[in-house]
Structure formats: structure tokens, C-alpha cells
Scaffold this motif. Sequence first.
Motif, PDB file in Angstrom:
ATOM      1  N   GLU A 169       0.815  -1.221   0.000  1.00  0.00           N
ATOM      2  CA  GLU A 169       0.000   0.000   0.000  1.00  0.00           C
ATOM      3  C   GLU A 169       0.844   1.266   0.000  1.00  0.00           C
ATOM      4  OE1 GLU A 169      -3.164   0.031  -0.339  1.00  0.00           O
ATOM      5  OE2 GLU A 169      -3.635  -2.081  -0.015  1.00  0.00           O
ATOM      6  N   LEU A 170       2.059   1.162   0.575  1.00  0.00           N
ATOM      7  CA  LEU A 170       2.925   2.331   0.762  1.00  0.00           C
ATOM      8  C   LEU A 170       2.173   3.460   1.462  1.00  0.00           C
ATOM      9  CD1 LEU A 170       5.004   2.382  -2.555  1.00  0.00           C
ATOM     10  CD2 LEU A 170       5.706   1.578  -0.280  1.00  0.00           C
ATOM     11  N   HIS A 171       1.350   3.046   2.413  1.00  0.00           N
ATOM     12  CA  HIS A 171       0.550   3.991   3.184  1.00  0.00           C
ATOM     13  C   HIS A 171       0.070   3.266   4.434  1.00  0.00           C
ATOM     14  CE1 HIS A 171      -2.785   6.635   4.309  1.00  0.00           C
ATOM     15  NE2 HIS A 171      -2.223   7.572   3.539  1.00  0.00           N
ATOM     16  N   PHE A 172       0.442   3.773   5.608  1.00  0.00           N
ATOM     17  CA  PHE A 172       0.110   3.070   6.850  1.00  0.00           C
ATOM     18  C   PHE A 172      -1.393   3.052   7.105  1.00  0.00           C
ATOM     19  CE2 PHE A 172       4.604   3.351   7.617  1.00  0.00           C
ATOM     20  CZ  PHE A 172       4.881   2.277   8.459  1.00  0.00           C
ATOM     21  N   GLY A 173      -2.083   4.142   6.752  1.00  0.00           N
ATOM     22  CA  GLY A 173      -3.524   4.178   6.976  1.00  0.00           C
ATOM     23  C   GLY A 173      -4.261   3.142   6.150  1.00  0.00           C
ATOM     24  N   ARG A 174      -3.935   3.073   4.852  1.00  0.00           N
ATOM     25  CA  ARG A 174      -4.593   2.095   3.984  1.00  0.00           C
ATOM     26  C   ARG A 174      -4.239   0.675   4.394  1.00  0.00           C
ATOM     27  NH1 ARG A 174      -3.122   5.870  -0.149  1.00  0.00           N
ATOM     28  NH2 ARG A 174      -1.347   4.538  -0.710  1.00  0.00           N
ATOM     29  N   LEU A 194      11.690   0.730   5.530  1.00  0.00           N
ATOM     30  CA  LEU A 194      10.866   1.768   4.913  1.00  0.00           C
ATOM     31  C   LEU A 194      11.457   3.147   5.195  1.00  0.00           C
ATOM     32  CD1 LEU A 194       7.439   0.401   6.163  1.00  0.00           C
ATOM     33  CD2 LEU A 194       8.252   0.261   3.812  1.00  0.00           C
ATOM     34  N   GLU A 195      11.395   3.997   4.194  1.00  0.00           N
ATOM     35  CA  GLU A 195      11.723   5.407   4.379  1.00  0.00           C
ATOM     36  C   GLU A 195      10.403   6.158   4.516  1.00  0.00           C
ATOM     37  OE1 GLU A 195      14.475   6.693   4.950  1.00  0.00           O
ATOM     38  OE2 GLU A 195      15.968   5.243   4.226  1.00  0.00           O
ATOM     39  N   ARG A 196      10.220   6.837   5.650  1.00  0.00           N
ATOM     40  CA  ARG A 196       8.956   7.504   5.926  1.00  0.00           C
ATOM     41  C   ARG A 196       9.153   9.008   5.941  1.00  0.00           C
ATOM     42  NH1 ARG A 196      10.403   3.526   9.250  1.00  0.00           N
ATOM     43  NH2 ARG A 196       9.002   1.814   9.848  1.00  0.00           N
ATOM     44  N   THR A 197       8.269   9.722   5.271  1.00  0.00           N
ATOM     45  CA  THR A 197       8.202  11.174   5.386  1.00  0.00           C
ATOM     46  C   THR A 197       6.743  11.521   5.673  1.00  0.00           C
ATOM     47  OG1 THR A 197       7.692  11.641   3.066  1.00  0.00           O
ATOM     48  CG2 THR A 197      10.020  11.354   3.639  1.00  0.00           C
ATOM     49  N   THR A 198       6.472  12.778   5.859  1.00  0.00           N
ATOM     50  CA  THR A 198       5.083  13.182   6.112  1.00  0.00           C
ATOM     51  C   THR A 198       4.231  13.027   4.861  1.00  0.00           C
ATOM     52  OG1 THR A 198       5.686  15.469   5.586  1.00  0.00           O
ATOM     53  CG2 THR A 198       5.735  14.807   7.918  1.00  0.00           C
ATOM     54  N   ARG A 199       4.877  12.894   3.688  1.00  0.00           N
ATOM     55  CA  ARG A 199       4.137  12.841   2.436  1.00  0.00           C
ATOM     56  C   ARG A 199       4.055  11.434   1.844  1.00  0.00           C
ATOM     57  NH1 ARG A 199       3.222  17.684  -0.157  1.00  0.00           N
ATOM     58  NH2 ARG A 199       4.119  19.536   0.865  1.00  0.00           N
ATOM     59  N   ARG A 200       5.037  10.602   2.107  1.00  0.00           N
ATOM     60  CA  ARG A 200       5.040   9.306   1.427  1.00  0.00           C
ATOM     61  C   ARG A 200       5.844   8.269   2.208  1.00  0.00           C
ATOM     62  NH1 ARG A 200       8.876  10.910  -3.751  1.00  0.00           N
ATOM     63  NH2 ARG A 200      10.745  11.451  -2.561  1.00  0.00           N
ATOM     64  N   VAL A 201       5.634   7.003   1.804  1.00  0.00           N
ATOM     65  CA  VAL A 201       6.385   5.870   2.352  1.00  0.00           C
ATOM     66  C   VAL A 201       7.034   5.158   1.176  1.00  0.00           C
ATOM     67  CG1 VAL A 201       6.231   3.682   3.584  1.00  0.00           C
ATOM     68  CG2 VAL A 201       4.772   5.598   4.273  1.00  0.00           C
ATOM     69  N   GLU A 202       8.310   4.862   1.286  1.00  0.00           N
ATOM     70  CA  GLU A 202       9.030   4.179   0.221  1.00  0.00           C
ATOM     71  C   GLU A 202       9.800   2.998   0.787  1.00  0.00           C
ATOM     72  OE1 GLU A 202      11.543   6.978  -1.705  1.00  0.00           O
ATOM     73  OE2 GLU A 202       9.927   7.888  -2.881  1.00  0.00           O
ATOM     74  N   LEU A 203       9.966   1.964  -0.038  1.00  0.00           N
ATOM     75  CA  LEU A 203      10.748   0.806   0.365  1.00  0.00           C
ATOM     76  C   LEU A 203      12.238   1.089   0.197  1.00  0.00           C
ATOM     77  CD1 LEU A 203       8.718  -2.070  -1.328  1.00  0.00           C
ATOM     78  CD2 LEU A 203       9.080  -1.797   1.127  1.00  0.00           C
ATOM     79  N   PRO A 259      16.149  -0.721  -0.198  1.00  0.00           N
ATOM     80  CA  PRO A 259      16.589  -1.969  -0.840  1.00  0.00           C
ATOM     81  C   PRO A 259      16.346  -3.197   0.046  1.00  0.00           C
ATOM     82  CG  PRO A 259      18.181  -0.239  -1.250  1.00  0.00           C
ATOM     83  CD  PRO A 259      17.178   0.340  -0.289  1.00  0.00           C
ATOM     84  N   ALA A 260      16.554  -3.033   1.365  1.00  0.00           N
ATOM     85  CA  ALA A 260      16.284  -4.145   2.269  1.00  0.00           C
ATOM     86  C   ALA A 260      14.791  -4.478   2.289  1.00  0.00           C
ATOM     87  CB  ALA A 260      16.771  -3.812   3.675  1.00  0.00           C
ATOM     88  N   GLY A 261      13.959  -3.443   2.221  1.00  0.00           N
ATOM     89  CA  GLY A 261      12.525  -3.655   2.201  1.00  0.00           C
ATOM     90  C   GLY A 261      12.063  -4.353   0.940  1.00  0.00           C
ATOM     91  N   GLU A 262      12.638  -3.991  -0.203  1.00  0.00           N
ATOM     92  CA  GLU A 262      12.289  -4.653  -1.459  1.00  0.00           C
ATOM     93  C   GLU A 262      12.664  -6.129  -1.421  1.00  0.00           C
ATOM     94  OE1 GLU A 262      14.276  -2.389  -4.419  1.00  0.00           O
ATOM     95  OE2 GLU A 262      12.844  -0.724  -4.368  1.00  0.00           O
ATOM     96  N   ALA A 263      13.853  -6.421  -0.850  1.00  0.00           N
ATOM     97  CA  ALA A 263      14.274  -7.818  -0.746  1.00  0.00           C
ATOM     98  C   ALA A 263      13.344  -8.605   0.168  1.00  0.00           C
ATOM     99  CB  ALA A 263      15.713  -7.890  -0.230  1.00  0.00           C
TER     100      ALA A 263
END
Length: 305
Positions: free
Chosen positions: A18-23, A51-60, A62-66
Amino acid sequence: MSDLEVRQLRYFVAVAEELHFGRAADRLGMAQPPLSRAIRTLERHLDVRLLERTTRRVELTPAGEALLRDARTALDAVAAADRRARNAGRPAPSLRLALKADYDAGLLPLILAAYQPHEAALPVELTLGGRGDQDPALRDGRADVAILPAPFDRHGLDSEPLLTEPRLVAMAAGDPLAARASLRLADLAGRSLPDGTFADMEGRPSGREGAGMSPPRGARSWDLAQIFNLVELGDIIWFLPVSLARRYPRPGIAYRTVADLAPSELHIAWPRDCRSRPVAAFVDAAMTVAAASFPRIDGRPRMTG
């Protein structure tokens, strides 16, 4: 370090997809704060940032993708183990056979008759689905064995070819091309198949191999009758195995050969490393029936047009 828990992987996959904690929390049916805490606990457990978290988005990362790749595989394996164990533990277990209705080249009754006398045979339970549903059912434990047309995703599966047979084109009986006994793919330029691809692109990189045997996009519930109706109306044409065409003669449809159309291959498949005696008996029965029903060319049963 202790082993990862299934719950942790399920939480992480939901957030990663989802790349979104709420969803992700809504999808899991839980509140967002405990989900966020669970992901932080997992990162501490692995000693990596997932995960890399900012106030606008969440991104995986490289460790997260693996981890996402392996977590999906692990969750699928757990779900499959659960389904297979439950089936095996039933008072009356069954052999669950996945297939698309009518895509058995007429072999299924003969296979069932050859299988039932085997000492390892179980009652056969059919798991019917659309084109492309059979191989996922084997991987996630909803089926034990499948009869399916190629191409299919062979990941995690073993398979054997049962039959190779020609394909025909189905078109409206009033179509000008129906006056010809044989066609080539180039003659069908601009004609659409049920899934929306162009008939003359069959087998090319820009088309999909076997596209004419697939359900229309966004309409996987379409059945044969609906597709035949569209063919009769001249809205589409359709590539189908000769055995299926023989089952459905219709006055409003003309079946014609296409000289350069690749044949259809029917396979039997089962999960890799399967050690089930009922599955082995069913595979043996299927291969024996196919070999006895059709002449062998180049080492495999082959139906002529």
C-alpha cells in the motif's frame, strides 16, 4: 536472533504494497498506531531500515524490497501448507483438480475412469476457474493437480505435456473471410480477440501468446456462451483448440484453419517436490490416457486437425 513471525510478515507486506500506513491498517482491520509499532519492532529485529517515511510518502528501502519478495513467497507457502493440511486431515480427503471447463480435449472422463481403480486414488473434487487460475491454485494450496493449457507460470511447479492440437479461428459465419477454407494471421489484421489484442499479433512480443484463449480484460466472468455470441455478432474472432470447436458446432460460427497459428498445448501440472501418491497416480493415469488416445509425434501425443 529469533525467527520471524507470520504476523510480522503479513503486516509488512500490507504496508509495502500500500505504501501507506492508513490504507494498510484498514486492509488489516486494525488501528494505525499498533501497525506502526509492529513495523518498527520488525526493523529492530532485523537491524535494518525497511521503509523510508516522510510526512508525504512511504518508500521501500533496498532491504525492504528484498524482504517483500521473500515475504510474499513465505506467506504463500504458509497459506498453501494450511490448505493442504486441512484437506489431508478431513474425514474424507479429496484430490483437488484445477481446470478451466471444457479445456481438457475430452480427456477428463477417460482420465477419471483410469484413475479411480488405483489403490491410492481419492475422490476427485473439481476446482473450476478461468484461464490463468490453475497454476496459482497449485501454488497456494487450493488444488493438488491441474490440467491447463500453455503458456502458464511454471514457478514452483512440475509439469508434463499431455497433448498438442491445432487451433482454429472462430468467426461469424457471414464474415467474408469465412468463404476461404484456410487463412493466415496476416489475413486477420485489425480483427480483435476476446482480450482486446489484435489477431495478427498472436505470438509476437507486442501480443500475448495464447491471447485468444484468455478471458476478456475486466470480464473474467465471461463464459463460452458469451464469447460465442460476440463471435456470431462479428464483434470479435477467437482462436480455440480444435477439440473445443468440435464440441460447439454453431450455425452462426465458421471455424477455419490458420496456417501459421501456433498449436495449443495441454499440460498436467503439480507442485514441485510433491510426494503425494494420489497425485502421482493421477498424473500417471492422465499421461497413459493421453498416449493411448492420440498418436505420438516427436515423443508426445498430438491431435491432428
